[in-house]
Scaffold this motif. Sequence first.
Motif, PDB file in Angstrom:
ATOM      1  N   GLY A  58       0.858  -1.188   0.000  1.00 34.83           N
ATOM      2  CA  GLY A  58       0.000   0.000   0.000  1.00 34.83           C
ATOM      3  C   GLY A  58       0.887   1.229   0.000  1.00 34.83           C
ATOM      4  O   GLY A  58       1.787   1.336   0.849  1.00 34.83           O
ATOM      5  N   ALA A 171      -7.135  -0.393  -0.295  1.00 34.45           N
ATOM      6  CA  ALA A 171      -6.648   0.967  -0.010  1.00 34.45           C
ATOM      7  C   ALA A 171      -7.263   1.370   1.330  1.00 34.45           C
ATOM      8  O   ALA A 171      -7.885   2.427   1.459  1.00 34.45           O
ATOM      9  N   GLY A 247      -7.948   3.287  -4.571  1.00 32.22           N
ATOM     10  CA  GLY A 247      -6.751   4.027  -4.177  1.00 32.22           C
ATOM     11  C   GLY A 247      -5.852   4.177  -5.386  1.00 32.22           C
ATOM     12  O   GLY A 247      -6.260   3.917  -6.520  1.00 32.22           O
TER      13      GLY A 247
END
Length: 359
Positions: A58, A171, A247
């Motif tokens: 991430g 996300a 995201g």
Amino acid sequence: MTANTESLNKPEALRSLKWEENALLMLDQRLLPEETVFLRLTTPEQVWEGIRELKVRGAPAIGISAAYGVVLGVLQFAGNTRELAAEAIKQAEYLATSRPTAVNLFWALDRMKARATALAAEGASTSEAIDALLEEAKRIHSEDEETNRLIGEHALTLFEDGMGVLTHCNAGGLATSKYGTALAPFYLALEEGIRLKVFADETRPVLQGARLTAFELQQAGVDVTLICDNMAGHVMSKGWVQAVIVGTDRVAANGDVANKIGTYGVAVLAKAHNIPFYVACPLSTIDLSTPTGDDIPIEERHPDEVSRGFGKRTAPEGVAIYNPAFDVTPNELVTAIITEKGIVRAPYSDSLKKLFSAE
Ligand SMILES: CSC[C@H]1O[C@H](OP(=O)(O)O)[C@H](O)[C@@H]1O
């Protein structure tokens, strides 16, 4: 290098990272959803491996990890501050080789390098400089939490009670310090009693959607339905989805968006069904120095992720495999980009620049 770490089973809330007693506690996300194991990392090499092997993943979480990795690289440094700054820069440049796409990695490392250089110029002592670098890493970590909450608040203005919202990959809190970017509005909606029905793409080949998004949203009590990636068009055609939010790992200056492989296909499907396609990210993911999506380096990962996911062979030995970890969604398919400073829309080459201007 195999991390010489001890696994610390801790009943922690779902935080991806924690700094404790001069070590970085990293939740090993490869083991979720079945096991919650924190690895205790004490060297930059262990952080590098953690990023490369997706123990942490991430964009924001990668940047935060790398910032702490620089600190771990200088904690015991005994030279003068000028030499310390040089060592910090060397460690940052090493950590920058762990993964190529998420710009937050380089943004966070640039911040650490700049801080180290400034400390040397200010004439700080070595121990003052080490403490200040740790404070900088902690600031990068804590700022991310507030940023994500703001992203969530702006994103929530786009959703109405009872809406179906589809998301791809993870996300969420596991990709950041807390809340996440694309998942932040789902947590805030829960707090405000706004009912959203989330459809989470499983997200082959590493299954961040199934293993992480479905897991963290379920744990939080969010109404989440897991679907296979190839079902996204079907649920849209049924009228169950009124918005998509994802995201991103890097937004180019023209608004092209690099995100987990499969995102581009979701954006095309959303367009075909006249469904808004939103991208949520902090300003640290917007890279004005990268002109377009063509200029974003796309990581290619080991073919075993496709053919032997989680240890079970699902494709013949020796078959050719292509395994890009990301794709690029052209800005024309992006309805809006949601940041901590607000929501921006096309033309992105203008609106993104304005986000960074003083006012
Ligand atoms: C909030 S950044 C999340 C972003 O990172 C994921 O990639 P990976 O799991 O390979 O690090 C994916 O692209 C997510 O959208």
